[in-house]
Design a protein around this motif. Structure first.
Motif, PDB file in Angstrom:
ATOM      1  N   VAL A  24       0.946  -1.111  -0.035  1.00  0.00           N
ATOM      2  CA  VAL A  24      -0.049   0.030   0.047  1.00  0.00           C
ATOM      3  C   VAL A  24       0.992   1.027  -0.027  1.00  0.00           C
ATOM      4  O   VAL A  24       1.691   1.388   0.895  1.00  0.00           O
ATOM      5  N   ASP A  25       0.714   2.216  -1.000  1.00  0.00           N
ATOM      6  CA  ASP A  25       1.335   3.322  -0.860  1.00  0.00           C
ATOM      7  C   ASP A  25       1.056   4.141   0.358  1.00  0.00           C
ATOM      8  O   ASP A  25       0.271   4.457   0.793  1.00  0.00           O
ATOM      9  N   PRO A  26       2.523   4.380   0.973  1.00  0.00           N
ATOM     10  CA  PRO A  26       2.248   5.015   2.460  1.00  0.00           C
ATOM     11  C   PRO A  26       1.567   6.355   2.407  1.00  0.00           C
ATOM     12  O   PRO A  26       0.979   6.828   3.305  1.00  0.00           O
ATOM     13  N   ASN A  27       1.703   7.093   1.515  1.00  0.00           N
ATOM     14  CA  ASN A  27       0.893   8.450   1.099  1.00  0.00           C
ATOM     15  C   ASN A  27      -0.281   8.460   1.162  1.00  0.00           C
ATOM     16  O   ASN A  27      -1.100   9.088   1.713  1.00  0.00           O
ATOM     17  N   LEU A  28      -0.862   7.460   0.322  1.00  0.00           N
ATOM     18  CA  LEU A  28      -2.226   7.166   0.218  1.00  0.00           C
ATOM     19  C   LEU A  28      -2.683   6.775   1.436  1.00  0.00           C
ATOM     20  O   LEU A  28      -3.844   6.906   1.975  1.00  0.00           O
ATOM     21  N   VAL A 281       3.944  18.617   0.184  1.00  0.00           N
ATOM     22  CA  VAL A 281       5.142  19.584   0.407  1.00  0.00           C
ATOM     23  C   VAL A 281       6.224  18.380   1.253  1.00  0.00           C
ATOM     24  O   VAL A 281       7.354  18.722   1.048  1.00  0.00           O
ATOM     25  N   MET A 282       5.806  17.597   2.124  1.00  0.00           N
ATOM     26  CA  MET A 282       6.553  16.729   2.693  1.00  0.00           C
ATOM     27  C   MET A 282       7.742  15.840   1.781  1.00  0.00           C
ATOM     28  O   MET A 282       8.717  15.859   2.000  1.00  0.00           O
ATOM     29  N   ASN A 283       6.906  15.322   0.584  1.00  0.00           N
ATOM     30  CA  ASN A 283       7.601  14.634  -0.045  1.00  0.00           C
ATOM     31  C   ASN A 283       8.543  15.517  -1.278  1.00  0.00           C
ATOM     32  O   ASN A 283       9.767  15.099  -1.579  1.00  0.00           O
TER      33      ASN A 283
END
Length: 341
Positions: A24-28, A281-283
């Motif tokens: 699972v994509d951690p951002n999602l 912004v974090m990425n």
């Protein structure tokens, strides 16, 4: 309303367990988990009477200073004492707190399968030698505490990220369900103060990030990544609960007027947009970000624009949950409940 809440509960549970079996994509995962936790907590907060704990304007103004003092105290504890010792004490504390929060979260689902008098008959237990101190509970609460205590024992022994997240989500849901800002004015004071608090402690000192990394307790959600150098993405529970109680107030404002969840949708959309901006912004900068820097303006901005568009600024600013409680007591509680649902 109940069906929406049940679906959100199932989705939240599925999303929490998903990283165990699929990538699972951690951002999602951050966005969906936080938004679903806010959604569930908000709908659970809508009851014939307002939440038990109401914050005053004075408390809202003091909260950032109290939070700063606690944050700095934890930083100094980790700096001058053994990290293992501090975390051992915190584990004991969160074992008790986690059992209570998890039990309260699963209790509504368990009540349906238990005898009615187990849910209603109060048991009063008085402390030995301190007879003035007493605790009230029901048999249903005792039953709910059994799986809660076993789960917390697993967390204390393994410190698995899944156990951490489930306890963290229980804290979030209970916080949003049980806490009330009382009015939007109090909410604006609290969110503005914590907006400044988050910026100062993240951007201008290493304190916030240092405590978040050292603090081995369910005060943050952990999202597994494929990066061995950074195995988990983190989101503090405050970034869910603090905006969440403001969004929940918008939902109860809608419910008190017997209208559809129009302002809730605006505030909830603002929370989602603010969280997405935080992740972007974090990425982009590959650095920790104060989530409230983006979430607070988005939540308050979306709600403000909506009520300005509807020309209902005055009713929103004059809303006071203590008056809502009086109205529900003077009228029929059943009618109020029907409006909510």
């Amino acid at each position: 309303m109940k069906n929406c809440e049940r679906l959100a509960n199932l989705a939240l549970a599925g999303l929490t367990l998903a990283p165990l079996v699929v990538k699972v994509d951690p951002n999602l995962n951050v966005i969906l988990t936080a938004c679903l936790a806010v959604y569930v907590g908000c709908y659970r907060s809508v009851k014939p009477t307002p939440p038990l704990e109401t914050m005053s304007k004075e408390h809202a103004m003091r909260f950032p200073f109290i939070g700063s003092a606690m944050l700095l105290s934890l930083f100094l504890l980790f700096k001058f004492l053994s990290k293992d010792l501090v975390n051992a004490v915190l584990t004991c504390y969160f074992f008790v707190l986690g059992t209570v929060a998890l039990s309260a979260t699963i209790l509504p689902a368990m009540k349906r399968f238990l005898p009615k008098h187990w849910n209603e008959d109060l048991i009063i237990w008085r402390f030995p030698y301190f007879r003035s101190l007493e605790i009230e509970f029901t048999r249903s609460q005792i039953i709910a505490a059994i799986p809660g205590s076993f789960f917390c024992a697993w967390y204390a022994s393994q410190k698995h990220w899944l156990a951490n997240n489930i306890l963290g989500l229980a804290f979030c849901i209970q916080g949003i369900e049980m806490l009330s800002l009382g009015s939007f004015k109090t909410g604006a004071i609290l969110l503005t103060g914590l907006f400044v608090y988050d910026i100062l402690w993240v951007f201008f000192t290493p304190v916030m990030v240092s405590v978040a990394k050292s603090f081995d307790a369910p005060i943050k959600l952990l999202f597994p990544t494929a990066d061995s150098a950074r195995p988990f993405s983190m989101l503090g529970l405050g970034d869910i609960v603090i905006p969440g109680i403001f969004v929940a107030l918008a939902l109860r404002f809608d419910a008190s007027r017997g209208k559809e969840s129009q302002y809730f949708k605006s505030a909830f959309s603002g929370y989602t947009v603010g969280l997405v901006l935080t992740i972007i912004v974090m990425n982009w900068f590959q650095a920790a970000q104060p989530a409230l820097l983006y979430i607070v303006p988005a939540v308050m901005g979306f709600l403000a624009l909506h009520c300005i568009w509807n020309r209902e600024v005055k009713p929103l600013l004059e809303f006071d949950e203590s008056n809502t409680e009086i109205k529900s007591q003077e009228g029929s509680t059943d009618e109020y409940s029907k409006k909510v649902e």
